[in-house]
Each structure stands twice: as structure tokens, then as C-alpha cells.
Design an enzyme around this catalytic site. Structure first.
Site, PDB file in Angstrom:
ATOM      1  N   ASP A   1      40.185  28.546  57.679  1.00  0.00           N
ATOM      2  CA  ASP A   1      40.004  29.775  58.158  1.00  0.00           C
ATOM      3  C   ASP A   1      38.875  30.020  59.495  1.00  0.00           C
ATOM      4  O   ASP A   1      38.308  30.869  59.738  1.00  0.00           O
ATOM      5  CB  ASP A   1      39.008  30.943  57.063  1.00  0.00           C
ATOM      6  CG  ASP A   1      37.631  30.178  56.856  1.00  0.00           C
ATOM      7  OD1 ASP A   1      37.412  29.020  57.030  1.00  0.00           O
ATOM      8  OD2 ASP A   1      37.181  31.122  56.194  1.00  0.00           O
ATOM      9  N   GLU A   2      38.724  28.988  60.059  1.00  0.00           N
ATOM     10  CA  GLU A   2      37.952  28.792  61.154  1.00  0.00           C
ATOM     11  C   GLU A   2      38.275  27.738  62.117  1.00  0.00           C
ATOM     12  O   GLU A   2      39.191  26.839  61.815  1.00  0.00           O
ATOM     13  CB  GLU A   2      36.551  28.576  60.746  1.00  0.00           C
ATOM     14  CG  GLU A   2      36.002  27.406  60.333  1.00  0.00           C
ATOM     15  CD  GLU A   2      34.433  27.414  59.954  1.00  0.00           C
ATOM     16  OE1 GLU A   2      33.750  27.101  60.958  1.00  0.00           O
ATOM     17  OE2 GLU A   2      34.038  28.206  58.864  1.00  0.00           O
TER      18      GLU A   2
ATOM     19  N   ASP B   1      36.522  32.951  63.417  1.00  0.00           N
ATOM     20  CA  ASP B   1      36.282  32.895  61.936  1.00  0.00           C
ATOM     21  C   ASP B   1      36.887  34.101  61.276  1.00  0.00           C
ATOM     22  O   ASP B   1      36.427  35.264  61.423  1.00  0.00           O
ATOM     23  CB  ASP B   1      34.757  32.992  61.734  1.00  0.00           C
ATOM     24  CG  ASP B   1      34.384  32.561  60.437  1.00  0.00           C
ATOM     25  OD1 ASP B   1      33.258  31.958  60.065  1.00  0.00           O
ATOM     26  OD2 ASP B   1      35.133  32.608  59.360  1.00  0.00           O
TER      27      ASP B   1
END
Length: 619
Positions: free
Chosen positions: A200-201, A113
DNA sequence: GCGGATCAC
DNA sequence: TATGGTGATCCGC
């Protein structure tokens, strides 16, 4: 102190206020990040928002939720009357044992993350911002800004109120997406089959990598994070655990720029879960948090304490889901989303409230046009068109039409959307959108010709012409290019292969009762009110007879239904506690197991990506 | 099949 | 003055 005197007065105010204030703080509050003193921040948000249409809408929804909770509490009170709790608990415990036997601790799952991703990228390109609170409306907030309670999705003027020095910057979406690709490509070195879950993860299964390189999971992740930082100057947090749910929770543990490993040991996991707030669990948002709280469940450990109640109210709470959560069991399957899993494609736009029908139609036409482009670019057509609109009061409505053919052209989309729109009468809107479902994959191999498929894929999907920057931009933006999927997909935490028809906790109902319920539900009026005006609700309540207890009731349909729910629960419970050895003799338990598995009434089950049992222990 | 609700990011 | 867009799922009709 003044604060004290204020606090003393607080309880006098209704709970409604308290929960509304929390609601206004936004969906993300409490999920992750700072655990600092929220109350002052919440107070400011409530104060600044007061009186706005947005606030009024939140107030309305909060009231509805409170009513829903009261209803649930009533049901619970009825349902627990005169039942043998320990007997129910014993049955639940057998279920738990069954789940336990399926626990798989063999895989090493990592959730990565990026820390404040957009904000971090902005910092790289604009070092001036370092150490300062800044944000881009609707997308990000730096850690400094977050300290003030600024959240993404927050109105600019509210954010400014919380943090007067807040610097607002424009967003650079293409930069974020390019950076995202760069980071993801590093992750893929460790698991080429990783699941990208948003820009983003992502989730990785590093079992193989660790084995092949004779490296521990912690070292592997440490190295991965170091390399990301070296190559991009961005920091990433990570969680290591035996399944996706746990890994995700762990990645939040030492954020920012940290990692946390939950060692794959049953006792360790149980201890970890026991203290964990249910709000941290994927699938439990603001509403479910409050519903659970209302029956005394705040931590995952509380699930066990209240397992009998949950079992009796499976329909409302989803017993299996919560039990697996309590045990820390979820799916450990990691793979990219498949194209055929796509269910819908849509487009929508918010604008300042508008009631000019002509202008609204223009907006709709524009949406149709965008959607056409999007569908063409990705090779989709669909059979059902759904119009969505939001009134200036923030109430959302949808209207759908199914066709007997697949459509994808702007003309079709617009003309159907327009019909749906015009049927609604005069509206003042702040959003309008279209969505297409019942999709057909125009790139799927035709059942007829394998050869055709081969030609098509080689020429258009795989070795297509060189990508120009515009193409890259668009492809990033709309997530579903053949190989590199950026779908914000449900990670699919819970596999509920319901192999346990033989175990029943509260044998809910027999066929007669189900029939009765359905009969009644047929008669109940659909509740959505007409959008514009029109006072809803019938005024008088004719006398009705409860089909279960034969009682004559002078209530409206909604209340009748509530009553019937109670009756059903009651008789189900009687039966459950009267039937000796409840689980034994039910080889053919279709009705009850159906009800059990269907009981996901409000706890949404993250999707079960069927398939590929890694090591199924039993059949 | 439809519409509302909830959730994630 | 003023609070996003995309996609998924579930329930109850």
C-alpha cells in the site's frame, strides 16, 4: 470528578505501569494516525489484557527495557562528568556542517500511501460496511474502528472490548494484491523506476516527469491521486519532499486523502524537523523512542540540544544517524529492490499452544514443505538453516546450523530443522518456523556461460508461459518475481558514506582500550537463558579486577561489563577533552573512526543501498 | 557463525 | 479463551 482523583493517584504508581500501558497499546500507536486521547483506550487494553500470558510477557519486556534505560542513564551521568561540553559541541557542529554540505535538494521525491488500504478495498466490495467500524483480525481496521483504538494486530477480544459493535470480516488477500497492482501501475506512469514498499505504499522520483511535462510537483501529485481515485475509487495520501525520509513523514501529514509538500529549502526543512516527534522517524520504534526520551529527546530538535550527550554516547545512540535526522537529510535514491539484495527466505506459523513433540514435528514438516515450494518457485537455495520457535509464554528463540552445501529440498530443510528442534528438549510452543540464509540465486547467470544465462532468462524469467490466476496469486504473495518486486524493503533512508574520517567528536579509545574491552567481552557468559526451565544466573559473584582502572570489584560479569563501559567512556572523554585540536592531526584514525561508524548500537540504520552517487560533491 | 532484539509493513 | 508473517539489520559474543 473521579477522573481527577484517579489521575492524582497515578504518579504514585511506578513508571513501569505507565510505560507498560503504553507498550500494550501496540507498536503502531503514536507512529501515525489519530492523535486523540489515548489514555482511556490504553487503560481498557491494559485491563482486558491483564493476567494473560501475552500481558506477562509484555510486562517482562517492559521491565528489561526499564533496566536498560537505567543503565544508560548511569553511563550518561558518568560520561558527562568533568568534560568540556562546549568543546564537544563544537566538534559536533563541524560534523553537522559536513553533513550540511552534502545536502541535496534537487530531487523531487514522493511517498504515496493508500488510506486504510485493506479496509478501503473491503468497502468497495461491500458498501454495507460504509460508516461502520469493522476489521479483519490481524490485518485491518476501518477509520471508524480506529477511532475506538482498534489496531491491526490486536486480539479480537480486545478489539471487541474497545468497540463492542465492531464487525469482523474475513480478509480477501488476493483482492488486495490485485488492487495493489492496479494502483501501483498508475504510479509507475509517473516513475517507472519507483520503489514499491509494501502493498500500500511506495516512493517515486518525479523530477524527470515534472520537467518533461512542465508541471509543478504539487500538481503532478494532485493529478496522480485524482487518477487513482477515478480508476479505483481508492484514496491515497502523499508527501512531497527532497528525500525519502521527509517524503514519508509528509505523507502522514494530511492523511487521509491529502497531500503535503515540504519545499526544498534548508530553513524550511530545519523548522519542520525541529518540532517533529522522533517517533515519526523511520527506524525509531517504541524502544528507541523510550531510550531517547530518557535522555530528554522527544523531538528531532532535541537532538541538537543534546548533541554532546549523544556524541559521548555514540555507541548507544548512533550520532551520525541522529544528526542527519535532525537536519532532515536522508537518501533520495529511488529504485526497485534488486534480486541479489535478498538475504533470507522463511516460513513460520502460529497455532494454539502445543507440547506434543510428534504434532510439533508435523507442524515443522509442513513448514519445511511450504518453504521448499517457496524457494523452488523463486529460485533460491541456502546454506544456513534457522529454526525459530515461540514458547507459550511468547518468548522467542532461534537455533541455527550452517552447512557446507546449499540446500532447498523439503527433506533437507526438515531433517536439519528437526535436529535443531529435538536438541531443545520438551517445549510448549505457539509458533514454529524455518528460515534459510546465505542464499544462492539459482537464477543468477553462471559465471562460466553468458550464453547459458541468455537462454535461461529468455525462456524462464521474462517470457515465461502465460500466468494463470493461481500463479499471479502466488507471485503476489511471495513478493519476489523478477520484475515486479513487492519486497517490504528498507527504503534505505540514510546513506552514510563515511567520508569524514578527519572529524572526530569524542575520540573514543585507542587500540589498547579496544583490546581490553574485547578481552573482557570474551569472558562474559552468553546471556540467553535456556528456554524451558533452568534458573539462570550464577549465584555468587567472585571478585574481579577492572582492566582499565584496576579496581577490585565484587560483581558478576554483566555488572563488570557495565563498569568497564563506564571506565572506557571516562577515559575516552578525558582524552577527548585533553587533546587539543582533536580533529586536526588524525590522518590515520582507523580505530576511532571505526568505532564511530560502528556506533549503531540500537538505532538501526536503514540500509545503505550503496552505489550510484547522484551528484557527489566531493570524493 | 549464532542468538537476541528491534523495526517496518 | 484469546495478540500475525516476512524480511532486514545490528550488536555482542
Amino acid at each position: 470528578m473521579q477522573a481527577d482523583s484517579i489521575r492524582l493517584q497515578e504518579p504514585v504508581q511506578s513508571q513501569e505501569t505507565e510505560s507498560l500501558v503504553r507498550r500494550l497499546a501496540g507498536p503502531s500507536s503514536g507512529k501515525a494516525g489519530l492523535a486523540n486521547d489515548q489514555s482511556e483506550i490504553n487503560r481498557i487494553i491494559a485491563e482486558v489484557s491483564k493476567g494473560s500470558k501475552f500481558y506477562e510477557n509484555e510486562k517482562r519486556r517492559d521491565k528489561e527495557l526499564t533496566e536498560r534505560i537505567n543503565k544508560i542513564l548511569n553511563i550518561r551521568d558518568e560520561v558527562v562528568k568533568g568534560v568540556d561540553i562546549s568543546k564537544i559541541e563544537a566538534n559536533v557542529d563541524r560534523l553537522l556542517a559536513e553533513f550540511e554540505s552534502q545536502r541535496d535538494l534537487t530531487q523531487i521525491i514522493v511517498h504515496v500511501d493508500m488510506d486504510a488500504f485493506y479496509a478501503s478495498v473491503e468497502l468497495l466490495n461491500n458498501p454495507e460496511l460504509k460508516g461502520k467500524p469493522f476489521g479483519a483480525i490481524l490485518s485491518t481496521a476501518s477509520y471508524e474502528a480506529r477511532k475506538y483504538g482498534v489496531r491491526s494486530g490486536m486480539a479480537g477480544f480486545v478489539a471487541k472490548k474497545l468497540c463492542p459493535d465492531l464487525i469482523l470480516i474475513p480478509e480477501h488477500f488476493t483482492t488486495y494484491m490485485e488492487t495493489s497492482d492496479q494502483v501501483m501501475s498508475i504510479f509507475k506512469r509517473y516513475d517507472p523506476n519507483m520503489l514499491i514498499a509494501g502493498c500500500d505504499e511506495g516512493y517515486l522520483n518525479i523530477t524527470l516527469h515534472c520537467e518533461e511535462h512542465s508541471v509543478s510537483a504539487a500538481d503532478c501529485v494532485q493529478e496522480m491521486r485524482r487518477i487513482v481515485f477515478e480508476e479505483t475509487k481508492l484514496t491515497v495520501s502523499a508527501g512531497i519532499a527532497p528525500n525519502k525520509m521527509l517524503a514519508k513523514i509528509c505523507s502522514d501529514r494530511n492523511k487521509p486523502n491529502g497531500q503535503f509538500q515540504l519545499i526544498p529549502d534548508r530553513k524550511t526543512i530545519l523548522a519542520f524537523m525541529r518540532e517533529l516527534s522522533v517517533r515519526k522517524v523511520f527506524g525509531i520504534g517504541r524502544v528507541n523512542e523510550r531510550l531517547l526520551e530518557s535522555i530528554g529527546i522527544k523531538t528531532c530538535g532535541d537532538i541538537f540540544t543534546h548533541r554532546a550527550t549523544i556524541a559521548l554516547m555514540d555507541k548507544q545512540f548512533g550520532l551520525h544517524y541522529l544528526l542527519k535526522t535532525y537536519l532532515g537529510i536522508s537518501s533520495n535514491e529511488v529504485r526497485p529492490p534488486q534480486r541479489e539484495e535478498r538475504k533470507s527466505i522463511g516460513s513460520e506459523r502460529t497455532f494454539s499452544p502445543l507440547d506434543d513433540g510428534e504434532v510439533l514435528l508435523q507442524k515443522l514438516e509442513h513448514i519445511a514443505s511450504e518453504l521448499e515450494t517457496d524457494m523452488a518457485r523463486n529460485g533460491w537455495a541456502g546454506k544456513t538453516i534457522t529454526l525459530k520457535y515461540k514458547l507459550d509464554t511468547y518468548q522467542v528463540f532461534t537455533r541455527a546450523k550452517s552447512l557446507d552445501r546449499y540446500v532447498s529440498s523439503k527433506e533437507d530443510l526438515f531433517s536439519i530443522g528437526r535436529k535443531l528442534f529435538l536438541a531443545e528438549g520438551h517445549l510448549k510452543l505457539r509458533l514454529i518456523g524455518l528460515r534459510v540464509t546465505k542464499l544462492k540465486d539459482l537464477r543468477a547467470p553462471s559465471p562460466a556461460g553468458i550464453k547459458k544465462f541468455f537462454e535461461a532468462t529468455t525462456s524462464s524469467a521474462h517470457t515465461r508461459r502465460k500466468l494463470d490466476p493461481e500463479d499471479i496469486h502466488k507471485a503476489r504473495h511471495d513478493y519476489d518475481n523478477a520484475e515486479d518486486l513487492h519486497i517490504d524493503a528498507m527504503p534505505g533512508f540514510y546513506e552514510h558514506e563515511e567520508t569524514m574520517h578527519d572529524i572526530e567528536v569524542g575520540d573514543i579509545g585507542n587500540d589498547d582500550e579496544v583490546g581490553a574491552l574485547e578481552l573482557v567481552q570474551d569472558k562474559v557468559k552468553s546471556k540467553p537463558r535456556p528456554p524451558v526451565s533452568a534458573p539462570s544466573r550464577s549465584l555468587s559473584s567472585p571478585a574481579q579486577v577492572c582492566p582499565i582502572c584496576r579496581q577490585i570489584l565484587k560483581v558478576d560479569n554483566r555488572d563488570l561489563n557495565t563498569h568497564i563501559d563506564l571506565c572506557l567512556s571516562r577515559s575516552a572523554v578525558r582524552e577527548a577533552s585533553n587533546t587539543s585540536g582533536g580533529a586536526g592531526a588524525t590522518e590515520n584514525s582507523t580505530s576511532s573512526s571505526t568505532l564511530m561508524t560502528r556506533g549503531w548500537s540500537f538505532l538501526m540504520t536503514p540500509k545503505d543501498t550503496s552505489s550510484r552517487p547522484k551528484k557527489r560533491k566531493r570524493k
